[in-house]
Write a protein that holds these residues in place. Structure first.
Motif, PDB file in Angstrom:
ATOM      1  N   GLU A   1       0.818  -1.212   0.000  1.00 31.51           N
ATOM      2  CA  GLU A   1       0.000   0.000   0.000  1.00 31.51           C
ATOM      3  C   GLU A   1       0.852   1.261   0.000  1.00 31.51           C
ATOM      4  O   GLU A   1       0.448   2.280  -0.535  1.00 31.51           O
ATOM      5  N   LYS A   2       2.015   1.188   0.612  1.00 32.81           N
ATOM      6  CA  LYS A   2       2.919   2.336   0.651  1.00 32.81           C
ATOM      7  C   LYS A   2       3.861   2.366  -0.553  1.00 32.81           C
ATOM      8  O   LYS A   2       4.743   3.213  -0.630  1.00 32.81           O
ATOM      9  N   LEU A   3       3.656   1.412  -1.469  1.00 31.23           N
ATOM     10  CA  LEU A   3       4.483   1.287  -2.674  1.00 31.23           C
ATOM     11  C   LEU A   3       5.957   1.128  -2.316  1.00 31.23           C
ATOM     12  O   LEU A   3       6.836   1.632  -3.002  1.00 31.23           O
ATOM     13  N   LYS A   4       6.224   0.397  -1.226  1.00 28.66           N
ATOM     14  CA  LYS A   4       7.584   0.186  -0.762  1.00 28.66           C
ATOM     15  C   LYS A   4       8.017  -1.253  -0.977  1.00 28.66           C
ATOM     16  O   LYS A   4       8.894  -1.749  -0.272  1.00 28.66           O
ATOM     17  N   SER A   5       7.417  -1.932  -1.917  1.00 29.62           N
ATOM     18  CA  SER A   5       7.824  -3.299  -2.214  1.00 29.62           C
ATOM     19  C   SER A   5       7.633  -3.576  -3.694  1.00 29.62           C
ATOM     20  O   SER A   5       6.955  -2.838  -4.398  1.00 29.62           O
ATOM     21  N   ASN A   6       8.237  -4.622  -4.136  1.00 30.97           N
ATOM     22  CA  ASN A   6       8.104  -5.075  -5.508  1.00 30.97           C
ATOM     23  C   ASN A   6       7.523  -6.485  -5.443  1.00 30.97           C
ATOM     24  O   ASN A   6       8.255  -7.465  -5.512  1.00 30.97           O
ATOM     25  N   PRO A   7       6.200  -6.604  -5.258  1.00 28.86           N
ATOM     26  CA  PRO A   7       5.586  -7.908  -5.040  1.00 28.86           C
ATOM     27  C   PRO A   7       5.661  -8.799  -6.268  1.00 28.86           C
ATOM     28  O   PRO A   7       5.709  -8.316  -7.397  1.00 28.86           O
ATOM     29  N   THR A   8       5.643 -10.081  -6.008  1.00 31.94           N
ATOM     30  CA  THR A   8       5.620 -11.044  -7.106  1.00 31.94           C
ATOM     31  C   THR A   8       4.220 -11.056  -7.722  1.00 31.94           C
ATOM     32  O   THR A   8       3.246 -10.627  -7.097  1.00 31.94           O
ATOM     33  N   ALA A   9       4.146 -11.561  -8.926  1.00 30.38           N
ATOM     34  CA  ALA A   9       2.842 -11.687  -9.596  1.00 30.38           C
ATOM     35  C   ALA A   9       1.934 -12.605  -8.785  1.00 30.38           C
ATOM     36  O   ALA A   9       0.722 -12.373  -8.691  1.00 30.38           O
ATOM     37  N   LYS A  10       2.522 -13.623  -8.152  1.00 27.10           N
ATOM     38  CA  LYS A  10       1.729 -14.563  -7.339  1.00 27.10           C
ATOM     39  C   LYS A  10       1.106 -13.840  -6.139  1.00 27.10           C
ATOM     40  O   LYS A  10      -0.069 -14.038  -5.848  1.00 27.10           O
ATOM     41  N   THR A  11       1.877 -12.999  -5.461  1.00 24.95           N
ATOM     42  CA  THR A  11       1.351 -12.259  -4.312  1.00 24.95           C
ATOM     43  C   THR A  11       0.242 -11.311  -4.754  1.00 24.95           C
ATOM     44  O   THR A  11      -0.814 -11.225  -4.114  1.00 24.95           O
ATOM     45  N   MET A  12       0.455 -10.616  -5.851  1.00 27.17           N
ATOM     46  CA  MET A  12      -0.565  -9.702  -6.362  1.00 27.17           C
ATOM     47  C   MET A  12      -1.848 -10.456  -6.723  1.00 27.17           C
ATOM     48  O   MET A  12      -2.944 -10.009  -6.406  1.00 27.17           O
ATOM     49  N   ALA A  13      -1.697 -11.609  -7.350  1.00 28.17           N
ATOM     50  CA  ALA A  13      -2.861 -12.409  -7.739  1.00 28.17           C
ATOM     51  C   ALA A  13      -3.596 -12.939  -6.509  1.00 28.17           C
ATOM     52  O   ALA A  13      -4.832 -12.976  -6.485  1.00 28.17           O
ATOM     53  N   THR A  14      -2.841 -13.328  -5.485  1.00 28.18           N
ATOM     54  CA  THR A  14      -3.442 -13.832  -4.252  1.00 28.18           C
ATOM     55  C   THR A  14      -4.269 -12.751  -3.557  1.00 28.18           C
ATOM     56  O   THR A  14      -5.390 -12.997  -3.108  1.00 28.18           O
ATOM     57  N   LEU A  15      -3.719 -11.545  -3.478  1.00 29.44           N
ATOM     58  CA  LEU A  15      -4.449 -10.431  -2.867  1.00 29.44           C
ATOM     59  C   LEU A  15      -5.677 -10.051  -3.702  1.00 29.44           C
ATOM     60  O   LEU A  15      -6.753  -9.801  -3.160  1.00 29.44           O
ATOM     61  N   ALA A  16      -5.511 -10.012  -5.014  1.00 33.23           N
ATOM     62  CA  ALA A  16      -6.632  -9.681  -5.897  1.00 33.23           C
ATOM     63  C   ALA A  16      -7.752 -10.709  -5.750  1.00 33.23           C
ATOM     64  O   ALA A  16      -8.934 -10.344  -5.679  1.00 33.23           O
ATOM     65  N   LYS A  17      -7.394 -11.982  -5.648  1.00 36.88           N
ATOM     66  CA  LYS A  17      -8.400 -13.041  -5.501  1.00 36.88           C
ATOM     67  C   LYS A  17      -9.169 -12.859  -4.191  1.00 36.88           C
ATOM     68  O   LYS A  17     -10.393 -12.985  -4.164  1.00 36.88           O
ATOM     69  N   ALA A  18      -8.458 -12.555  -3.102  1.00 34.25           N
ATOM     70  CA  ALA A  18      -9.123 -12.346  -1.811  1.00 34.25           C
ATOM     71  C   ALA A  18     -10.097 -11.174  -1.894  1.00 34.25           C
ATOM     72  O   ALA A  18     -11.221 -11.249  -1.385  1.00 34.25           O
ATOM     73  N   LEU A  19      -9.677 -10.088  -2.528  1.00 38.88           N
ATOM     74  CA  LEU A  19     -10.557  -8.918  -2.682  1.00 38.88           C
ATOM     75  C   LEU A  19     -11.753  -9.241  -3.574  1.00 38.88           C
ATOM     76  O   LEU A  19     -12.874  -8.815  -3.289  1.00 38.88           O
ATOM     77  N   GLU A  20     -11.522  -9.990  -4.640  1.00 42.45           N
ATOM     78  CA  GLU A  20     -12.620 -10.382  -5.524  1.00 42.45           C
ATOM     79  C   GLU A  20     -13.614 -11.266  -4.781  1.00 42.45           C
ATOM     80  O   GLU A  20     -14.828 -11.113  -4.933  1.00 42.45           O
ATOM     81  N   GLU A  21     -13.113 -12.196  -3.969  1.00 38.97           N
ATOM     82  CA  GLU A  21     -14.002 -13.053  -3.183  1.00 38.97           C
ATOM     83  C   GLU A  21     -14.776 -12.231  -2.161  1.00 38.97           C
ATOM     84  O   GLU A  21     -15.878 -12.598  -1.767  1.00 38.97           O
ATOM     85  N   GLY A  22     -14.214 -11.096  -1.746  1.00 32.58           N
ATOM     86  CA  GLY A  22     -14.894 -10.205  -0.820  1.00 32.58           C
ATOM     87  C   GLY A  22     -15.946  -9.330  -1.483  1.00 32.58           C
ATOM     88  O   GLY A  22     -16.746  -8.700  -0.807  1.00 32.58           O
ATOM     89  N   GLY A  23     -15.935  -9.246  -2.812  1.00 30.98           N
ATOM     90  CA  GLY A  23     -16.957  -8.479  -3.517  1.00 30.98           C
ATOM     91  C   GLY A  23     -16.438  -7.396  -4.437  1.00 30.98           C
ATOM     92  O   GLY A  23     -17.211  -6.640  -5.010  1.00 30.98           O
ATOM     93  N   ILE A  24     -15.127  -7.309  -4.623  1.00 30.99           N
ATOM     94  CA  ILE A  24     -14.543  -6.288  -5.494  1.00 30.99           C
ATOM     95  C   ILE A  24     -14.414  -6.830  -6.913  1.00 30.99           C
ATOM     96  O   ILE A  24     -14.001  -7.966  -7.117  1.00 30.99           O
ATOM     97  N   ASP A  25     -14.768  -6.023  -7.887  1.00 32.09           N
ATOM     98  CA  ASP A  25     -14.488  -6.314  -9.294  1.00 32.09           C
ATOM     99  C   ASP A  25     -13.413  -5.335  -9.757  1.00 32.09           C
ATOM    100  O   ASP A  25     -13.532  -4.134  -9.518  1.00 32.09           O
ATOM    101  N   PHE A  26     -12.366  -5.841 -10.366  1.00 37.87           N
ATOM    102  CA  PHE A  26     -11.340  -4.990 -10.946  1.00 37.87           C
ATOM    103  C   PHE A  26     -11.712  -4.760 -12.400  1.00 37.87           C
ATOM    104  O   PHE A  26     -11.848  -5.702 -13.173  1.00 37.87           O
ATOM    105  N   LEU A  27     -11.926  -3.518 -12.755  1.00 40.82           N
ATOM    106  CA  LEU A  27     -12.347  -3.174 -14.111  1.00 40.82           C
ATOM    107  C   LEU A  27     -11.136  -2.756 -14.919  1.00 40.82           C
ATOM    108  O   LEU A  27     -10.331  -1.940 -14.462  1.00 40.82           O
TER     109      LEU A  27
END
Length: 93
Positions: free
Chosen positions: A31-57
């Protein structure tokens, strides 16, 4: 985008981290843009948010990428005061 999606759901960093199976400091650094996350970490977080009700447009040529709550999202889950990044109710001061 990560913080906006998380706060839209009124989730704390800890809650998102638990849902995604990552450590809370990972979420904080991203969130503070102080890391260079892997694609796997980004996908894992996105999946959790999507399961919570977020759609990424997807972005178009005229708009930035954005998020939205799914139309079938149970709005009653958003009742109550917004939470801070620590998961505590925000002060009205």
């Amino acid at each position: 985008m990560l913080r906006i999606a998380r706060l839209t759901l009124r989730w704390s960093q800890r809650h998102l981290a638990e849902r995604a199976g990552v450590a809370q400091p990972v979420v904080a650094r991203m969130e503070k843009l102080k890391s260079n996350p892997t694609a796997k970490t980004m996908a894992t977080l996105a999946k959790a948010l999507e399961e919570g009700g977020i759609d990424f447009l997807p972005a178009s040529d005229r708009h930035w990428e954005t998020i939205a709550l799914r139309k079938d999202f149970p709005r009653e889950t958003l009742e109550g005061p917004p939470t801070s990044s620590a998961g505590k109710p925000e002060s009205k001061e």
